[in-house]
Design a protein around this motif. Sequence first.
Motif, PDB file in Angstrom:
ATOM      1  N   ASN A 608     -26.244   0.319  -2.070  1.00  0.00           N
ATOM      2  CA  ASN A 608     -26.517  -0.114  -0.694  1.00  0.00           C
ATOM      3  C   ASN A 608     -25.230  -0.654  -0.091  1.00  0.00           C
ATOM      4  O   ASN A 608     -24.653  -1.603  -0.621  1.00  0.00           O
ATOM      5  CB  ASN A 608     -27.616  -1.180  -0.705  1.00  0.00           C
ATOM      6  CG  ASN A 608     -28.109  -1.511   0.707  1.00  0.00           C
ATOM      7  OD1 ASN A 608     -27.507  -1.101   1.704  1.00  0.00           O
ATOM      8  ND2 ASN A 608     -29.209  -2.252   0.760  1.00  0.00           N
ATOM      9  N   ASP A 609     -24.796  -0.061   1.032  1.00  0.00           N
ATOM     10  CA  ASP A 609     -23.533  -0.483   1.636  1.00  0.00           C
ATOM     11  C   ASP A 609     -23.621  -1.894   2.202  1.00  0.00           C
ATOM     12  O   ASP A 609     -22.634  -2.622   2.229  1.00  0.00           O
ATOM     13  CB  ASP A 609     -23.139   0.490   2.748  1.00  0.00           C
ATOM     14  CG  ASP A 609     -22.821   1.874   2.205  1.00  0.00           C
ATOM     15  OD1 ASP A 609     -22.394   1.942   1.020  1.00  0.00           O
ATOM     16  OD2 ASP A 609     -22.991   2.863   2.923  1.00  0.00           O
ATOM     17  N   THR A 610     -24.788  -2.294   2.675  1.00  0.00           N
ATOM     18  CA  THR A 610     -24.918  -3.632   3.251  1.00  0.00           C
ATOM     19  C   THR A 610     -25.129  -4.702   2.202  1.00  0.00           C
ATOM     20  O   THR A 610     -24.929  -5.882   2.474  1.00  0.00           O
ATOM     21  CB  THR A 610     -26.085  -3.654   4.245  1.00  0.00           C
ATOM     22  OG1 THR A 610     -27.288  -3.300   3.535  1.00  0.00           O
ATOM     23  CG2 THR A 610     -25.844  -2.660   5.382  1.00  0.00           C
ATOM     24  N   ALA A 611     -25.499  -4.295   1.007  1.00  0.00           N
ATOM     25  CA  ALA A 611     -25.660  -5.243  -0.110  1.00  0.00           C
ATOM     26  C   ALA A 611     -25.109  -4.585  -1.365  1.00  0.00           C
ATOM     27  O   ALA A 611     -25.866  -4.065  -2.203  1.00  0.00           O
ATOM     28  CB  ALA A 611     -27.108  -5.641  -0.290  1.00  0.00           C
ATOM     29  N   PRO A 612     -23.784  -4.562  -1.478  1.00  0.00           N
ATOM     30  CA  PRO A 612     -23.178  -3.817  -2.590  1.00  0.00           C
ATOM     31  C   PRO A 612     -23.465  -4.407  -3.971  1.00  0.00           C
ATOM     32  O   PRO A 612     -23.313  -3.715  -4.973  1.00  0.00           O
ATOM     33  CB  PRO A 612     -21.682  -3.895  -2.270  1.00  0.00           C
ATOM     34  CG  PRO A 612     -21.523  -5.095  -1.423  1.00  0.00           C
ATOM     35  CD  PRO A 612     -22.785  -5.224  -0.617  1.00  0.00           C
ATOM     36  N   TYR A 613     -23.866  -5.682  -4.067  1.00  0.00           N
ATOM     37  CA  TYR A 613     -24.124  -6.309  -5.367  1.00  0.00           C
ATOM     38  C   TYR A 613     -25.477  -6.981  -5.350  1.00  0.00           C
ATOM     39  O   TYR A 613     -25.956  -7.487  -4.300  1.00  0.00           O
ATOM     40  CB  TYR A 613     -23.058  -7.373  -5.700  1.00  0.00           C
ATOM     41  CG  TYR A 613     -21.651  -6.862  -5.649  1.00  0.00           C
ATOM     42  CD1 TYR A 613     -21.139  -6.089  -6.670  1.00  0.00           C
ATOM     43  CD2 TYR A 613     -20.834  -7.173  -4.562  1.00  0.00           C
ATOM     44  CE1 TYR A 613     -19.831  -5.623  -6.617  1.00  0.00           C
ATOM     45  CE2 TYR A 613     -19.526  -6.714  -4.515  1.00  0.00           C
ATOM     46  CZ  TYR A 613     -19.019  -5.931  -5.544  1.00  0.00           C
ATOM     47  OH  TYR A 613     -17.746  -5.466  -5.483  1.00  0.00           O
ATOM     48  N   SER A 614     -26.097  -7.004  -6.498  1.00  0.00           N
ATOM     49  CA  SER A 614     -27.294  -7.793  -6.720  1.00  0.00           C
ATOM     50  C   SER A 614     -26.875  -8.942  -7.624  1.00  0.00           C
ATOM     51  O   SER A 614     -26.479  -8.732  -8.787  1.00  0.00           O
ATOM     52  CB  SER A 614     -28.389  -6.959  -7.394  1.00  0.00           C
ATOM     53  OG  SER A 614     -29.509  -7.777  -7.708  1.00  0.00           O
ATOM     54  N   CYS A 615     -26.932 -10.144  -7.073  1.00  0.00           N
ATOM     55  CA  CYS A 615     -26.372 -11.313  -7.776  1.00  0.00           C
ATOM     56  C   CYS A 615     -27.473 -12.264  -8.172  1.00  0.00           C
ATOM     57  O   CYS A 615     -28.436 -12.476  -7.417  1.00  0.00           O
ATOM     58  CB  CYS A 615     -25.373 -12.038  -6.889  1.00  0.00           C
ATOM     59  SG  CYS A 615     -23.987 -11.008  -6.369  1.00  0.00           S
TER      60      CYS A 615
END
Length: 1659
Positions: A608-615
């Motif tokens: 996902n370009d708007t949320a590149p990481y899941s933290c």
Amino acid sequence: MGLGMRRAVGTTVAAQFQHDNTEVVASVNFQRNSKQKGDDGEDGVPVQPRLIVRAIHAKWQAQLEKWADYRSLFGLIAFITVFLGVLYAQRGATIAYSVHSTIASVVLPGSDTLQSTDDVYSWLQNLLQNVWKDPNCGDGICEAPFEFAAFSRFGCKADCGRLSDIQNLTSGQVDIYWDFSHQASSLPASELMQQASWNLCPRDIQYNADCYDDPDNKFASISGSLTKYMPDLPDGDWSLVLKKDIFQKTRGAVRDTVKLSQAAFWFKVYVAAAAAAAEQVRELQLLNTALGFMNRSMIDALPAVWAEADVNQAYRDAFDAQQMLNASCLCSNVTSLLTGTIGFTDSAAYLASKCTGVTSMGLRTYDADGNATITFTSTPSVQDCADATANLTAHRASYNATVIKYLVVQRLGNLRDTGKYGVRYSVQDTLRSFLSKKYPELVSGIFVEPKGADAHVAAAATVSALANLYVESDLYLVAGAPAHLALYRRRLNQDPNLTFGDWATRTNARINEIKQQQDSVAAVSISGPDGITATVGQVVAALQAAGATTAWLPAAPAVGPPLSVADYNLATWDGNTTAYLSCNLDIRGPEYLGMCTDMPVTCASQTNDTAPYSCARVGDNSTVPGTIRNSTYREQCELPCDMQLDCNALCECWDSCGSRQYCLCSACKDLHPDAAADTQFFTIKDAAASSGAASADIAATTSRTAGRRLLQTADNVTQQLSAVLAKVDVLRSAQDSISGQMSALQSQVDKANLLAEARAASTTLQDLIAAGRSDIHTGQAVLVSKLDTLLQRQQAAIDAMNAANSQLAAIQSLTQKQADAIAALDAATSDRLNAISVATQQGIINLYQALAVWKMARRDRAVSNKIAKLAGSPCSYEPAAVQFSLNNSNSVEDNTARDRTLGMNNRVLAGLMLHTWRSQDEQCAHSRFSQIQSTCAGQQDISPYGVDSVFKLGSINFNPDLYDPNGEMVTQIYNCSALTNPTFDIIEPATKLKVNAQPYCAELFNPRNTPYAFWHLPLANLPDGYPLFFDINLSQVGAQTWLSWVQEGLLLDDRTRGLTARLVTYNAELKVFADIQVAFDFQAGGSIQVSNRIYTLSLELYDPTSANLARYAFEVLLAGCIVLLSLIELARFAQAARYSWRGRIDKGLGQYLSSIGVWLRLANNVLLLAGLGLWWTFVNSHAKQFNMDLRYPVYENLQPQAFFLKLAGNGAGLASAWEAITRLEAAISVLNVYHAINGICILLLIARLLRAMDFQPRLGVVTKALALAAPDLLHLFLVAGSVFLCYCMMGFLIFGNSLPWFATFPTSINTCFEMLLGEFADVNRDLRSLGGLQSVAGILFFWSFELLVFLILLNFLLAIIVDAFGEVKEQQKEQTGIHVELWRLLSDRWRWLLGRWHGTYMDVAHMDSIMHQWAGISEEEEARQQQKQRQVAGEINGQERVVQVMGEDVDQETLTRILLAVMSPLLPVHVVMVMLHFLITLLLLQLLLLQVMGEDVDQETLTRILLAVMGEDVDQETLTRILLAVMAAEPGRGEAELDEQAAQQLAALKPAGAREGDVGKAQAAAAFIMRRFGKSAAKAAAETLEQPGRLPGEAELDEQAALQLAALKPADAREGDVGKAQAAAAFIMRRFGKSAAKAAAETLEQVRCCGAGCGTCHD
């Protein structure tokens, strides 16, 4: 001793005595009762017999004294013989000279004057070449340890054999893996490859110090691997040296080949066992699977069959399985089809259990559309049963195939590489692949080298052979396993009656067979090459315990018991093609050194370009919500995750960080944490905003079309970005092309070199040159050789300089290449940025995608910058030395010294010690010519100087491997941090600049940061200077290398003032030490004066040899003689002191100390005692205590790369060596003093010997002649000495500036003396060769000197000596020779001894007492007689010295009165007394000298003396009056004094027949008699003098009669008058005949009687 006295009966005594050649026999008969008047003495004994007895007694005493003199002479000769013999044995001059001459021929320079320091270096080079020689291989003698058994290319096999035959050597191998591929912006890979080299070099081994290969090993390709075997490495410390691997492109290890083969053996066993086990496991798996099929009903097993066939099991289960089951229950003909399918023949039981409740069978039909319709019937038709039967038959064939597949197809395969065999080989290949990557060194020992097919020979067997054995086991290896063979396809299908039950039985048998094989193989015992015995099961268990699997193997040392595999790696080093990115980052790139830092969140990438990481937060594991539109998400998730990616890509933590950490460094910190805030990204945002495309892109992302568009645009972006990256690749390709061109150019250069070598190999020109040179003179050949050597050295220096310059240029070009690479990367990044901007502006990508692409672009730029920077910064310029040690418990000789000899037998101890001292430059004293040169030599200098030529470009010793632009290597070698207080940042006086910045301290480096070569080191008894030591353990080449280093380091320069070279040698055959010193004095005139000192001595004085024992015995004898002589002399002194105490002046201390012989003995004895003490001091304190080691560890390394003079043990070795040398020199000093004292003793012994010979007229000729000639010689020496010294000064002043013969005044004296001895050829030639007026002066000087000094004065000297000798010889011509005297004395002594034996001879002492009694001689009278005899013999001993004047003895008191009488009118008495005391003392000193030389002081001489004293002319008459006046003042003994007129009358008397020379003496005699004995004696003397001559017809009274007269003594005469009266009477008797003698005797007798009342006194 020539007198004997026989006992006789009666009154007749016969006396015999011998004198010269006349034998006198006197027979005296007398009657005691018949006396004649006037003929008896006081005791009644007749006078004439008593006189005869006294004469005989005098002769007897003379004989005894002569015998005593001969005894003293021969005793002295015996002592001198022993003394000189001991000195000869102690000195060993012949042996010492043989050593001295040998050493001198080798050590000493050819000239005493050198012209330059090159001459000194040439001398030193010749000395080192002559002494520092390596043993000759092939002479049949193994000169261990420096000629040693051969290994590799070293040692001497011809003399010592092979080292491997006598020692346990290590068989080693070097495994190297390299890849010189490098960043194109840096040095080309080919250049890195060509620079790099490696070698195996010893650090400290017993034998040699040269590297294993010569030259160093080079790399032949850009990448590859190499294994080099070295089968014979001796014990010691080694290092593998990698040179110019500046980017650490190589890795590898030095390994013990034996241990490696041992480890490979056990790993081979494991690989084979693991492969066999894997095969067996696979076979068991397949057998068990097949057995599972065979142990079930086919109907039950069909689902498994369908699963194996990969068929839709659900579709089959729905109809087919149930149909076949129902048909088997309802159709009677179907049941037979099941027979044999369930492992047993009775299917009724099975059907009974399965068919219970079965009442119908399903039927399946299909319509036109292919749709199936299922119906059920309880009475299936024949057709339905036929269909079911056909279906069941088909499935039974499939079932059989499935079982066969497990039992045969999958299990056996093709019996080679498929089936279970494929599993075996797959495991082997997997492990081989793993070993090739992880432990490539084991691959060869496991898979390549073993070639044996016999598995029972495990060491030689291949892995396949072992695996086959471990599969089959010994039980079935040959014949094959029967159960295994029973399951072959042919065996299964050959009997149609076999059922699955039969197959199951065979399968179970095979399973049990495999287990039996496994157990059998596990128990197989194997003996490894390391001596360990283990079973296969233990081997597998040991490796599995270390973690071994079928895909992974542990390191060898991790394998534990019972194998305990040894570590075969002796040394390892790491490196790879990218090692430059992490090596030495603390120096090359400290900004990339990272530190592990904890992450606040865990990051998981998303598409996902708007949320590149899941933290997820680390603390509570809660998810961070939002997108990049949300600041919280960006701060807590996006930015930390981006930093993790950036820092892990950029920083170096060497994989030490955990899963929740990242590597943080300063370079990463320099990146903006928010990529969207970068200035470059603002350009992208502005481009997107200007086009309005960004918002549209965002909006379009939610639709399907937009999704496709997005995918399409993403592909376009990828293509554009790929195009940008392609530009970078083009740039890299261009650089690679350049590298390729460089490689091609290098290839062409190599070809050119090969062509040049081929041309150089042609010897045509060399043969012509050699043919021409063969005709050249030997001297020219030597010159050509020296020129060749010089040219070779120059060429070597040029080559080294060129190589260093090329390397320097390459290294310096790295900076420019690095800058160009960074510029290219910046350009590529700019192009990439522009592409992103264009794509965003055109709407191809949205802003979020542009941000993601920008993050990757800036990360790649940072990494590329890191690569470009580090690719241009070498890891290290210093050669890498990987060190290791070998120890096979071989005996090693530590600190063994090489055999270095001077000549053939004189072994050099320790080495050659040089010591130089220097002066400072100071301003010269004021001079008008100071503009020519203003500096002069000043005070002594102790500051460091010179330069280590290893770091000196252009020198022969320059080492390009140590060249380091950063100065790391030189500061490691010359480590200032090891000093206590190093000095940095000093101001140079000449330039006023700050120099010696850290780490270049002023103690070790000069102001140009180049290390010094020489440092001051104080040594006792030496001037402050700079010692240098050539160790005897230097090899022949090593010694020349050190000399070259010393010469190029400028040991000698224009500030050098002196140099000394010292050597100590020992000759074991002769047991002689030698101390050699050669001194070079640098003169202010520009020349170098050479002096030398070679001393030899023996310190093994009392070894148990016959010669030493004999010498020791004589030394003890000599010591006893010396002590005895000293005690005798002390006893004489004590006896003289006792006589003085008793008042016996004639025998007292005055008389004792007045003899020159006494002083000679005293001086000689003192020196002998001193020499004796020195000798035993030398023996006990020096010779026995001296010890010197054969070698001292002076320097840390004798083959250093640099810093040659680095002392070992803080200089303890040098101090010990110098202490030993000083102890030897101290012993030499003591021995020199000892020999000097003995030399003086020899001179004194010569004087004593001459004095001892003086009693014998023939032996005393020399001394008497010299004494007679002494006055003339003295005057001649005054004249000749003055002339000689004037000529010496003339030569010094006129020719001293031109000729060495007269350069100094002492030299001029020596030259003139040599000319006096006839050595004038060279001097005359040099004098004639002078130019100008000097040549004229030279001719005048030479000829005048030869005429005046050589021909005239020298002949005067000879004439004086010859004349004196002739006169003495004339006087002694009638004397008896020594051979006659000795014969007579020895004959008498022999008769005396025979008489003592037979009892017929009287004892000497008894006879002497009888003769004293008969002669009536008292002790006092005997003393007077002895004094008289000594005076007659010319020996002047008494109370005080006297001088003869006109025959009169005048003592000091009388002479004082004479002078007082003359001088009293002039001066007061007390003044005159003081002056006279002083003058007379001087006069008597001169008279003593004259008397010693045998000179009689006559009237004329006394006149000259008085003239010198009083400054007044006194003639003979005046002097006579003076004497008579003084004599008249003394009253006589009862007689009237004779006045002056009477003295004049007496003086005028002259016998007519007397000789002219007798007048004065006769007058003096008469005057003396008158004065001492009265008028009667004077008248008698006058009557005698008036006679015309001797009475005719009367026989001449011989000397014996004179002695009889001399024995008379007036009773009342004073002690001092006796000798004078006797001398006067004897003189009158000799000169004037018998009448005068009788008159004198009567007068004397009358005077005596007058005093004693024995007769009538006459006037």
